[in-house]
Design a protein around this motif. Sequence first.
Motif, PDB file in Angstrom:
ATOM      1  N   GLN A  31       0.991  -1.430   0.229  1.00  0.00           N
ATOM      2  CA  GLN A  31       0.205   0.220  -0.265  1.00  0.00           C
ATOM      3  C   GLN A  31       0.600   1.057  -0.435  1.00  0.00           C
ATOM      4  O   GLN A  31       1.362   1.758   0.687  1.00  0.00           O
ATOM      5  CB  GLN A  31      -0.976  -0.184   1.293  1.00  0.00           C
ATOM      6  N   ARG A 136      -3.006   1.361  -3.417  1.00  0.00           N
ATOM      7  CA  ARG A 136      -3.915   2.589  -2.899  1.00  0.00           C
ATOM      8  C   ARG A 136      -4.415   1.709  -1.717  1.00  0.00           C
ATOM      9  O   ARG A 136      -4.616   0.315  -1.797  1.00  0.00           O
ATOM     10  CB  ARG A 136      -4.914   3.056  -3.457  1.00  0.00           C
ATOM     11  N   ARG A 137      -4.594   2.337  -1.071  1.00  0.00           N
ATOM     12  CA  ARG A 137      -5.826   2.017   0.027  1.00  0.00           C
ATOM     13  C   ARG A 137      -6.580   0.827   0.339  1.00  0.00           C
ATOM     14  O   ARG A 137      -6.372  -0.221   0.686  1.00  0.00           O
ATOM     15  CB  ARG A 137      -6.258   3.016   1.325  1.00  0.00           C
TER      16      ARG A 137
END
Length: 144
Positions: A31, A136-137
């Motif tokens: 992440q 990404r998250r």
Amino acid sequence: MTTTTPSNATDTGAPVMADNAPVAFGVFNPQGQVVLGLPTQQQADDLVAALLAAGWTPDTVVAFVPYGSVAQLERMSESASSLADFGYERTLLNRYVEMSRRGVRWLLVTVDDLDHANRMADIARRHGAETAVYYRRFTTEDLI
């Protein structure tokens, strides 16, 4: 090539490999970072130099082996949670297996946000990167 391990890649500062790679549902998941695949070592070396010249710091660019061998990567694919099948993770894992079989060189680059990731991907594209995936998250995004 200057290679370091980003401080957020592992808690131990050890090279990113199968035993200490960041995972979610049994699948590689770094992440806040972009995974880059380049066909040759020279292209990887040149890209590292370009990223450093563009303002990335040595602690945010690392050459890495996502898994010690293709066999380890295949085992991870076989043992990944069925939850990995709901997202793009399984597709990425299969791509990484195929690319690793071809001897692709891997870089892991820490980025601040999507704009930063896109700027990095533009540089990587000019240096022959075959893939750039931004973790990404909650999502992954193909940049190349």
